[in-house]
Every structure is written in C-alpha cells, then in structure tokens.
Motif scaffolding. Structure first.
Motif, short mmCIF file in Angstrom:
data_model
loop_
_atom_site.label_atom_id
_atom_site.label_comp_id
_atom_site.label_asym_id
_atom_site.label_seq_id
_atom_site.Cartn_x
_atom_site.Cartn_y
_atom_site.Cartn_z
N MET A 59 0.83 -1.20 0.00
CA MET A 59 0.00 0.00 0.00
C MET A 59 0.86 1.25 0.00
N ALA A 60 1.92 1.23 0.80
CA ALA A 60 2.83 2.38 0.83
C ALA A 60 3.47 2.60 -0.54
N ARG A 61 3.84 1.50 -1.18
CA ARG A 61 4.45 1.58 -2.52
C ARG A 61 3.45 2.14 -3.54
N ILE A 62 2.21 1.67 -3.45
CA ILE A 62 1.17 2.16 -4.36
C ILE A 62 0.93 3.65 -4.17
N LEU A 63 0.84 4.08 -2.90
CA LEU A 63 0.64 5.51 -2.61
C LEU A 63 1.80 6.34 -3.13
N TYR A 64 3.01 5.82 -2.96
CA TYR A 64 4.20 6.53 -3.46
C TYR A 64 4.15 6.66 -4.99
N LEU A 65 3.78 5.54 -5.65
CA LEU A 65 3.72 5.57 -7.11
C LEU A 65 2.61 6.49 -7.60
N GLU A 66 1.45 6.48 -6.89
CA GLU A 66 0.36 7.38 -7.28
C GLU A 66 0.78 8.84 -7.13
N GLU A 67 1.49 9.14 -6.04
CA GLU A 67 1.97 10.50 -5.83
C GLU A 67 2.97 10.89 -6.92
N LYS A 68 3.83 9.93 -7.26
CA LYS A 68 4.82 10.20 -8.31
C LYS A 68 4.15 10.42 -9.65
N VAL A 69 3.14 9.60 -9.96
CA VAL A 69 2.40 9.75 -11.22
C VAL A 69 1.69 11.11 -11.26
N ALA A 70 1.11 11.50 -10.11
CA ALA A 70 0.43 12.80 -10.05
C ALA A 70 1.42 13.94 -10.31
N LYS A 71 2.61 13.82 -9.73
CA LYS A 71 3.63 14.86 -9.96
C LYS A 71 4.05 14.88 -11.43
N GLN A 72 4.18 13.68 -12.01
CA GLN A 72 4.54 13.60 -13.43
C GLN A 72 3.45 14.22 -14.31
N ASP A 73 2.19 13.96 -13.94
CA ASP A 73 1.08 14.55 -14.70
C ASP A 73 1.12 16.07 -14.62
N THR A 74 1.44 16.59 -13.41
CA THR A 74 1.54 18.04 -13.25
C THR A 74 2.67 18.61 -14.09
N LEU A 75 3.81 17.91 -14.07
CA LEU A 75 4.95 18.36 -14.88
C LEU A 75 4.63 18.32 -16.36
N LEU A 76 3.94 17.25 -16.79
CA LEU A 76 3.56 17.14 -18.20
C LEU A 76 2.61 18.26 -18.59
N ALA A 77 1.66 18.58 -17.69
CA ALA A 77 0.73 19.67 -17.98
C ALA A 77 1.47 21.00 -18.11
N LEU A 78 2.44 21.23 -17.20
CA LEU A 78 3.23 22.46 -17.27
C LEU A 78 4.05 22.50 -18.55
N LYS A 79 4.61 21.34 -18.93
CA LYS A 79 5.39 21.28 -20.16
C LYS A 79 4.50 21.57 -21.37
N ASP A 80 3.26 21.03 -21.34
CA ASP A 80 2.33 21.30 -22.44
C ASP A 80 2.04 22.79 -22.56
N VAL A 81 1.85 23.44 -21.39
CA VAL A 81 1.59 24.88 -21.41
C VAL A 81 2.80 25.64 -21.95
N MET A 82 4.00 25.23 -21.48
CA MET A 82 5.22 25.88 -21.95
C MET A 82 5.43 25.68 -23.44
N ILE A 83 5.17 24.45 -23.92
CA ILE A 83 5.32 24.17 -25.34
C ILE A 83 4.31 24.97 -26.15
N SER A 84 3.07 25.06 -25.63
CA SER A 84 2.05 25.84 -26.32
C SER A 84 2.44 27.31 -26.40
N ASN A 85 2.92 27.84 -25.26
CA ASN A 85 3.34 29.25 -25.25
C ASN A 85 4.52 29.47 -26.18
N LEU A 86 5.45 28.52 -26.15
CA LEU A 86 6.62 28.63 -27.02
C LEU A 86 6.21 28.57 -28.48
N GLY A 87 5.25 27.66 -28.78
CA GLY A 87 4.76 27.56 -30.15
C GLY A 87 4.10 28.85 -30.60
N ALA A 88 3.32 29.46 -29.68
CA ALA A 88 2.67 30.73 -30.02
C ALA A 88 3.70 31.82 -30.26
#
Length: 266
Positions: free
Chosen positions: A75-104
C-alpha cells in the motif's frame, strides 16, 4: 434354615462357582488395563494435536503478521507511485503549457516583420463586419511589427464599420505606436513617414494613403502604456466601393493591408 442347603449343587458345580469370579476379575483387570492404555494413547494424541494446533496457530499468526507487513508495504508503494504519477502529470501539464506558449511565440516571430514593411491579412471579414456593425467588436488590432530589429514597435488598428468622421461610411485605418523593448535606444518623438495600403488581391487597383507624423501629437511620443492613441485615416476607404460589384478587395472572405514605415527598398 436348611432350605438353601437343600438347593446347593453337587461337588462338580461347587468348583464352577469358585472359578467364575476369578476369570471375570481377570478379564476386568485386562479390560481396565486396555482402557487405561487407550486413555493414555488418547491423551498422547490430544497432547500431540494440541502442540500441532499451537504450532499451526503460531505459524498462521506469523503468516498473518507477515501478510499484514507485506500488504502495508504494498500500500505504501502504491501511494508513493500514485503521488509520483500525479507529480509527473503536473509536470507534463506544465510542459504542455510551456510548449504551447513557445509555439505561439515562435508563430508570432515567424509573422513579425523587422524591416518596416508589414502585410496584414484579415480573414473572416463578413463575420467581423457584422460584429463591427453591432458594435460587439468595433476595432481589431494586428500583430506587432518593427521598423528594424531594434526599432520602433508598431501595429495597425482597423474599424471595419468606420470610426469618427468615417463611422458607418468608411473603413478607418490607423497606426498605433506600442511600448517596445528598445524604446530607450530610439529617438523621440516618432517621425518616420507612414504609408497605408488596401491591397486589391486579384487586380491592381490598390488604394494607398500616406502621412507624416506630427511631432506635437501624443500619438508619437514615447509610449508609457502598451498602446499609444491610434493615429491615421478615419475615412480611409468607402464601404460602398469595398462592396461594389466587381471589386476584388475582399477575396475568399479576406482583406489584405500593407504598411510601410520610412523609406525602405521594396
């Protein structure tokens, strides 16, 4: 009383009476011994079973405790992985915004002019004219352009249903001086000649108007906000001529304008 003596058996019967109880006692003793032996055996079995049950209970308890530990770790491992995935999703969203802004920004840079000549294609004219007529969007700004790589920053501003003296009868076209990154380096007030042209996109009946900025006008002083007050031609081009039969200024629902700032080689 002799009555009983009269019923006593003879000598042979007297011997049988004596031997019966001894045999019965012997058999009883044997039976007791067998029962005692069976009892001991049962006791031993119970003891063995009790020990086995105890051992198994202990093993089950250890297994349960082991399972609990494994489950907790999982359970601890699953929670850690879920937290890590959530952080990765946040980073990917920020990267998408940065890429979009850069593209513009890249797209804007691709359409930015740095030589004082600017071509502006204005699509979806019919809808935008309706918005101007209803005053929903009376004015439209173009993308910025520059007189040089480190020059003045400018844009065009158009009223498709006119403004001021041209309201309802003419297209009004203005030049707007914008606050730029290199204003500290430039000479003020702005003094370069301005030429604005409505392009005939099929024929050669282009229409131009040129003017020289007035040094006294606030429109051409160094900007203190994003836009200076626009300056240009309120009666730039008659709407009746724009929509006249055979006119080709509007082509594929698009208007095209050219701005030339200063003396440049075309």
């Amino acid at each position: 009383m002799v009555e009983e003596s009269e019923s006593l058996p003879g000598p042979s019967h007297r011997c049988l009476v004596v031997q019966g109880p001894q045999e019965a006692r012997g058999r009883l003793d044997q039976r007791l011994a067998e029962v005692e032996a069976q009892q001991k055996t049962l006791q031993n079995i119970v003891t063995v079973l009790s020990r086995e049950m105890g051992r198994r209970e202990g093993a089950r308890g250890s297994a349960n405790r082991g399972s609990s530990n494994v489950l907790g770790e999982a359970m601890a491992r699953i929670l850690y992985l879920e937290e890590k995935v959530a952080k990765q999703d946040t980073l990917l969203a920020l990267k998408d915004v940065m890429i979009s802004n850069l593209g513009a920004r890249v797209e804007a840079l691709e359409h930015t002019s740095y030589n004082g000549q600017f071509l502006w294609r204005l699509p979806d004219v019919r809808r935008k004219m309706q918005q101007a007529l209803s005053k929903q969007t009376p004015a439209i700004y173009s993308a910025p352009f520059y007189t040089a790589r480190y020059g003045y920053k400018l844009c065009l501003k158009i009223y498709l249903n006119g403004d001021g003296t041209g309201a309802g009868t003419h297209i009004s076209l203005f030049l707007v001086l914008m606050r730029g990154e290199y204003d500290f380096w430039l000479n003020w007030p702005f003094h370069l000649k301005v030429s604005l042209t409505l392009l005939d996109q099929v024929g050669k009946r282009h229409f131009s108007h040129a003017f020289q900025p007035s040094p006294a006008s606030s429109s051409f002083q160094r900007p203190v906000s994003k836009y200076n007050i626009a300056s240009g031609v309120p009666e730039f081009f008659p709407l009746c001529q724009l929509h006249a039969p055979g006119a080709t200024y509007i082509h594929e629902d698009t208007l095209a304008f050219e701005a030339v700032i200063g003396d440049i080689n075309l």
